[in-house]
Design an enzyme around this catalytic site. Structure first.
Site, PDB file in Angstrom:
ATOM      1  N   SER A  85      -5.497  -2.275  -9.477  1.00 12.80           N
ATOM      2  CA  SER A  85      -4.245  -2.815 -10.013  1.00 12.80           C
ATOM      3  C   SER A  85      -4.430  -3.036 -11.515  1.00 12.80           C
ATOM      4  CB  SER A  85      -3.935  -4.155  -9.347  1.00 12.80           C
ATOM      5  OG  SER A  85      -2.931  -4.837 -10.070  1.00 12.80           O
ATOM      6  N   TYR A 115      -6.533 -12.479  -6.826  1.00 11.61           N
ATOM      7  CA  TYR A 115      -6.234 -11.079  -6.464  1.00 11.61           C
ATOM      8  C   TYR A 115      -6.769 -10.151  -7.556  1.00 11.61           C
ATOM      9  CZ  TYR A 115      -3.132  -6.911  -6.208  1.00 11.61           C
ATOM     10  OH  TYR A 115      -2.613  -5.638  -6.182  1.00 11.61           O
TER      11      TYR A 115
HETATM   12  P1  NAP Z   1       2.821  -2.811   0.778  1.00 18.07           P
HETATM   13  O1  NAP Z   1       4.069  -2.013   0.645  1.00 18.07           O
HETATM   14  O2  NAP Z   1       2.910  -4.255   1.104  1.00 18.07           O
HETATM   15  O3  NAP Z   1       1.876  -2.074   1.815  1.00 18.07           O
HETATM   16  C1  NAP Z   1       0.612  -2.611   2.109  1.00 18.07           C
HETATM   17  C2  NAP Z   1      -0.046  -1.793   3.169  1.00 18.07           C
HETATM   18  O4  NAP Z   1      -1.322  -2.379   3.420  1.00 18.07           O
HETATM   19  C3  NAP Z   1       0.710  -1.804   4.487  1.00 18.07           C
HETATM   20  O5  NAP Z   1       0.557  -0.553   5.094  1.00 18.07           O
HETATM   21  C4  NAP Z   1      -0.010  -2.866   5.291  1.00 18.07           C
HETATM   22  O6  NAP Z   1       0.038  -2.630   6.703  1.00 18.07           O
HETATM   23  C5  NAP Z   1      -1.422  -2.709   4.799  1.00 18.07           C
HETATM   24  N1  NAP Z   1      -2.245  -3.870   4.995  1.00 18.07           N
HETATM   25  C6  NAP Z   1      -2.056  -5.145   4.554  1.00 18.07           C
HETATM   26  N2  NAP Z   1      -3.064  -5.931   4.971  1.00 18.07           N
HETATM   27  C7  NAP Z   1      -3.901  -5.142   5.685  1.00 18.07           C
HETATM   28  C8  NAP Z   1      -5.116  -5.345   6.374  1.00 18.07           C
HETATM   29  N3  NAP Z   1      -5.692  -6.551   6.453  1.00 18.07           N
HETATM   30  N4  NAP Z   1      -5.695  -4.293   6.996  1.00 18.07           N
HETATM   31  C9  NAP Z   1      -5.137  -3.075   6.943  1.00 18.07           C
HETATM   32  N5  NAP Z   1      -3.979  -2.802   6.323  1.00 18.07           N
HETATM   33  C10 NAP Z   1      -3.380  -3.833   5.702  1.00 18.07           C
HETATM   34  O7  NAP Z   1       1.953  -2.767  -0.577  1.00 18.07           O
HETATM   35  P2  NAP Z   1       1.778  -1.666  -1.720  1.00 18.07           P
HETATM   36  O8  NAP Z   1       2.451  -2.191  -2.915  1.00 18.07           O
HETATM   37  O9  NAP Z   1       2.089  -0.301  -1.230  1.00 18.07           O
HETATM   38  O10 NAP Z   1       0.214  -1.826  -1.964  1.00 18.07           O
HETATM   39  C11 NAP Z   1      -0.720  -0.787  -1.759  1.00 18.07           C
HETATM   40  C12 NAP Z   1      -1.899  -1.025  -2.680  1.00 18.07           C
HETATM   41  O11 NAP Z   1      -1.459  -0.965  -4.041  1.00 18.07           O
HETATM   42  C13 NAP Z   1      -2.565  -2.393  -2.516  1.00 18.07           C
HETATM   43  O12 NAP Z   1      -3.957  -2.258  -2.612  1.00 18.07           O
HETATM   44  C14 NAP Z   1      -2.011  -3.195  -3.688  1.00 18.07           C
HETATM   45  O13 NAP Z   1      -2.885  -4.218  -4.067  1.00 18.07           O
HETATM   46  C15 NAP Z   1      -1.921  -2.090  -4.741  1.00 18.07           C
HETATM   47  N6  NAP Z   1      -1.011  -2.394  -5.852  1.00 18.07           N
HETATM   48  C16 NAP Z   1       0.313  -2.586  -5.642  1.00 18.07           C
HETATM   49  C17 NAP Z   1       1.142  -2.873  -6.724  1.00 18.07           C
HETATM   50  C18 NAP Z   1       2.623  -3.108  -6.579  1.00 18.07           C
HETATM   51  O14 NAP Z   1       3.255  -3.608  -7.527  1.00 18.07           O
HETATM   52  N7  NAP Z   1       3.226  -2.760  -5.462  1.00 18.07           N
HETATM   53  C19 NAP Z   1       0.587  -2.957  -8.007  1.00 18.07           C
HETATM   54  C20 NAP Z   1      -0.769  -2.748  -8.178  1.00 18.07           C
HETATM   55  C21 NAP Z   1      -1.562  -2.466  -7.093  1.00 18.07           C
HETATM   56  P3  NAP Z   1       1.095  -3.349   7.701  1.00 18.07           P
HETATM   57  O15 NAP Z   1       2.435  -3.118   7.105  1.00 18.07           O
HETATM   58  O16 NAP Z   1       0.912  -2.680   9.001  1.00 18.07           O
HETATM   59  O17 NAP Z   1       0.754  -4.802   7.704  1.00 18.07           O
END
Ligand code: NAP
Length: 245
Positions: free
Chosen positions: A140, A154
């Protein structure tokens, strides 16, 4: 090509899975809580002509991680891992953040990535009988910005993910495995609602030089590129995809 995507049921993981399917990767999609969403992504991937299965796998659970890798072994020889599962969980100053929340955020974002990477290395390392491959860790922009008043714990976990990327890339360079990371900025996914602030996608957009949040489909190609053969000389890199943030 056979790739595991953790957290593949929605958001960046789902977009990455579909992008990889378009490039011909067979897929194992991990999810934690929503089998229907994960199965839908798997179905959309299969519609692109690849094999894809969804497996319940909490990345903080070793038996669940084992199930993920067993499902991959059933499909063939693993060539890639996208360490994407993550959450922010809670938005507040550190002084107002419960220990349980801090522990959970570190467990999922950092320990989970380390455990999945370790298992992938055991399978893919040429020194251990594998055929090599690539790991992409999803970090991130917070890893370098620190995310004050939102979630410094985080960001500390994501800084750990970047250290994991650098160290492991060196450890594995002679074992046929490249390790890189993508650091997204603000991306329009459910992660913000999961932390109790769905409006953050709009309210935080003012801080982004590009003036808007990114879409998951704008992160996926960077992950796919680092995973693929075109990035054959890239290892230990952190590719920021953050609209200038
Ligand atoms: P998201 O839409 O909330 O999706 C998160 C995914 O991770 C879902 O598939 C969820 O599965 C899964 N997950 C959560 N806890 C878990 C666990 N304990 N074990 C296995 N799977 C788990 O989030 P996203 O924004 O796509 O995030 C994806 C990655 O990008 C993350 O690493 C996040 O930190 C990073 N990121 C996101 C942003 C942003 O602004 N969105 C920015 C920087 C980095 P379920 O739905 O089945 O629970």
């Amino acid at each position: 090509m056979l790739t595991i995507v953790t957290g593949g049921s929605r958001g960046i993981g789902a977009a990455t899975a579909l992008h990889l399917a378009g490039e011909g990767h067979d897929l194992v999609l991990g999810f934690r809580s929503d089998p229907r969403a994960a199965e839908q992504v798997a179905e959309q991937a299969r519609a692109r002509g690849v094999r894809a299965v969804a497996v319940r796998a909490d990345v903080t659970s070793e038996p669940d991680i084992e199930a993920l890798f067993t499902a991959a072994a059933d499909l063939g020889r693993l060539t890639g891992l996208v360490n994407n599962a993550g959450l922010t969980a809670h938005i507040a100053d550190l002084a107002d953040t419960p220990t349980e929340t801090i522990r959970h955020v570190l467990d999922v974002n950092l320990l989970g990535a380390i455990l999945c990477a370790r298992r992938a290395v055991q399978v893919m390392s040429t020194r251990r009988g594998g055929e090599g491959g690539a790991i992409v860790n999803v970090s991130s922009s917070g890893a370098t910005l620190g995310s004050p008043h939102e979630y410094v714990h985080y960001s500390a976990a994501k800084a750990g993910v970047e250290a994991l990327t650098v160290g492991l890339s060196k450890e594995l360079a002679a074992e046929g495995i490249r390790v890189n990371a993508v650091a997204p900025g603000l991306v329009r996914t459910d992660i913000h609602a999961g932390a109790g602030k769905p409006e953050r996608v709009e309210t935080a957009a003012a801080r982004v030089p590009a003036g808007r949040a990114g879409e998951p489909e704008e992160i996926a190609p960077a992950i796919a590129w680092l995973l693929g053969e075109q990035a054959s000389y890239a290892s230990g890199a952190v590719l920021r995809v953050a609209g200038g943030l």
